[in-house]
Design an enzyme around this catalytic site. Structure first.
Site, mmCIF file in Angstrom:
data_model
loop_
_atom_site.group_PDB
_atom_site.id
_atom_site.type_symbol
_atom_site.label_atom_id
_atom_site.label_comp_id
_atom_site.label_asym_id
_atom_site.label_seq_id
_atom_site.Cartn_x
_atom_site.Cartn_y
_atom_site.Cartn_z
ATOM 1 N N MET A 135 0.831 -1.202 0.000
ATOM 2 C CA MET A 135 0.000 0.000 0.000
ATOM 3 C C MET A 135 0.871 1.259 0.000
ATOM 4 S SD MET A 135 -2.816 -1.336 2.741
ATOM 5 C CE MET A 135 -1.654 -2.202 3.781
ATOM 6 N N VAL B 266 5.329 3.357 1.938
ATOM 7 C CA VAL B 266 4.710 2.128 1.480
ATOM 8 C C VAL B 266 4.611 1.193 2.688
ATOM 9 C CG1 VAL B 266 6.877 1.062 0.723
ATOM 10 C CG2 VAL B 266 4.718 0.291 -0.252
ATOM 11 N N LYS B 267 3.431 0.618 2.840
ATOM 12 C CA LYS B 267 3.193 -0.360 3.900
ATOM 13 C C LYS B 267 3.104 -1.717 3.223
ATOM 14 C CE LYS B 267 -0.068 -1.471 7.605
ATOM 15 N NZ LYS B 267 -1.305 -1.008 8.282
ATOM 16 N N VAL B 268 3.916 -2.651 3.670
ATOM 17 C CA VAL B 268 3.925 -3.996 3.130
ATOM 18 C C VAL B 268 3.550 -4.935 4.268
ATOM 19 C CG1 VAL B 268 5.358 -5.771 2.043
ATOM 20 C CG2 VAL B 268 5.763 -3.350 1.530
#
Length: 92
Positions: free
Chosen positions: A54, A66-68
């Site tokens: 995201m 960015v969220k992983v």
């Protein structure tokens, strides 16, 4: 690169500061000043897990992130976390 642990966050970032940041993020998003493309979602072949990526960008903060994460709901039965995530924040 600076890695910040959950302990570090709790020590140096208060819940009040967090709530103000969330309020500011919603304000900027509502004003169309944050770009948040659709997240990428991949499910594993067994159907037991999901992987998400995201990203977001905010020109006003001159930053992107960015969220992983992965989600494995069945992990609860194993006593393991159901969600594991990392967030990468960069100044642009």
């Amino acid at each position: 690169m600076l890695n910040i642990s959950e302990k570090d966050i709790k020590e140096y970032y208060s819940m009040e500061e967090c709530m103000k940041a969330v309020q500011d993020a919603f304000r900027l998003f509502s004003q169309g000043k944050v770009e948040v493309p659709l997240r990428t979602q991949i499910k594993n072949e067994e159907g037991t897990g999901t992987y998400l990526c995201m990203p977001a960008y905010c020109q006003e903060y001159d930053a992107s992130c960015v969220k992983v994460l992965n989600m494995f709901p069945g992990n609860v039965e194993k006593g393991l976390p159901t969600i594991n995530a990392q967030i990468l924040v960069t100044k642009t």
